[in-house]
Design an enzyme around this catalytic site. Structure first.
Site, PDB file in Angstrom:
ATOM      1  N   HIS A  91      68.549  87.583   1.351  1.00  0.00           N
ATOM      2  CA  HIS A  91      68.772  87.882   2.862  1.00  0.00           C
ATOM      3  C   HIS A  91      68.665  86.593   3.456  1.00  0.00           C
ATOM      4  CE1 HIS A  91      67.951  91.971   2.032  1.00  0.00           C
ATOM      5  NE2 HIS A  91      66.754  91.695   1.381  1.00  0.00           N
ATOM      6  N   ILE A  98      68.749  83.869   8.653  1.00  0.00           N
ATOM      7  CA  ILE A  98      67.740  84.883   7.934  1.00  0.00           C
ATOM      8  C   ILE A  98      67.840  86.246   8.131  1.00  0.00           C
ATOM      9  CG2 ILE A  98      65.597  85.367   7.335  1.00  0.00           C
ATOM     10  CD1 ILE A  98      64.687  82.479   8.072  1.00  0.00           C
ATOM     11  N   CYS A  99      68.279  87.300   7.253  1.00  0.00           N
ATOM     12  CA  CYS A  99      68.206  88.527   7.752  1.00  0.00           C
ATOM     13  C   CYS A  99      66.774  89.247   7.549  1.00  0.00           C
ATOM     14  CB  CYS A  99      69.219  89.394   6.967  1.00  0.00           C
ATOM     15  SG  CYS A  99      69.404  91.200   7.123  1.00  0.00           S
ATOM     16  N   LEU A 100      66.095  89.300   8.623  1.00  0.00           N
ATOM     17  CA  LEU A 100      64.651  89.820   8.548  1.00  0.00           C
ATOM     18  C   LEU A 100      64.460  90.399   9.845  1.00  0.00           C
ATOM     19  CD1 LEU A 100      61.984  89.765   6.967  1.00  0.00           C
ATOM     20  CD2 LEU A 100      61.334  87.638   7.968  1.00  0.00           C
ATOM     21  N   TRP A 154      72.778  92.752  12.930  1.00  0.00           N
ATOM     22  CA  TRP A 154      72.099  92.929  11.650  1.00  0.00           C
ATOM     23  C   TRP A 154      72.116  94.228  11.245  1.00  0.00           C
ATOM     24  CZ3 TRP A 154      72.180  88.494   9.012  1.00  0.00           C
ATOM     25  CH2 TRP A 154      71.907  87.358   9.517  1.00  0.00           C
TER      26      TRP A 154
END
EC number: 2.3.2.23
Length: 161
Positions: A91, A98-100, A154
């Site tokens: 991620h 950052i994919c959060l 996202w």
């Protein structure tokens, strides 16, 4: 704030300044475990050292987060990226994005820099493999002109790594 950062971002609102000063004092009194704030004179940009948790794929590894606070923090989420080299993680893109979900769609003004850090450490600690996201090359190529991760739409589909 330095002149270079002042020219690229709007100055923090009074509410944002007060909130960040309060968070900074709290951090100095009770820093989250595994993190170290690198002191600068720029309240609008924090650099935070991240130490991989013991017993994880990132044990004894150190990374740096850059946190850029918008004018209307905490009503608007900060931009959080890993500085190079970014950790290999499903991620985390090689450009540090950052994919959060809490950094974007699930942001709440009740969150703090400490809570963001704890979430990122939890994400790192739960990894079962060190690898870039499947779409890393395409995503990074599309971000070449300095696009902010906050401009990305996202797709939060995977809570397992």
């Amino acid at each position: 704030m330095s002149s270079s950062s002042a020219s690229s971002r709007k100055a923090l609102s009074k509410i944002a300044c007060n909130r960040l000063q309060k968070e900074l004092v709290e951090w100095q009194v009770n820093p989250p475990s595994g993190f170290k704030h690198k002191v600068t004179d720029n309240l609008q940009r924090w650099v935070i050292e991240v130490n991989g948790a013991a017993g994880t794929l990132y044990t004894n590894e150190t990374y740096q987060l850059q946190v850029d606070f918008p004018e209307h923090y905490p009503m608007e989420a900060p931009q959080v990226i890993f500085l190079q080299p970014a950790p290999l993680h499903p991620h985390i893109y090689s450009n540090g994005h950052i994919c959060l979900d809490i950094l974007y769609d699930s942001w709440s003004p009740a969150m703090t820099v400490s809570s963001i850090c704890i979430s990122i450490l939890s994400m790192l600690s739960s990894a079962t493999v060190k690898q870039c996201p499947e779409d890393n090359d395409r995503y990074v190529k599309n971000c070449r002109n300095g696009r902010s991760p906050k401009q990305t739409r996202w797709w939060f589909h995977d809570d397992k790594v």
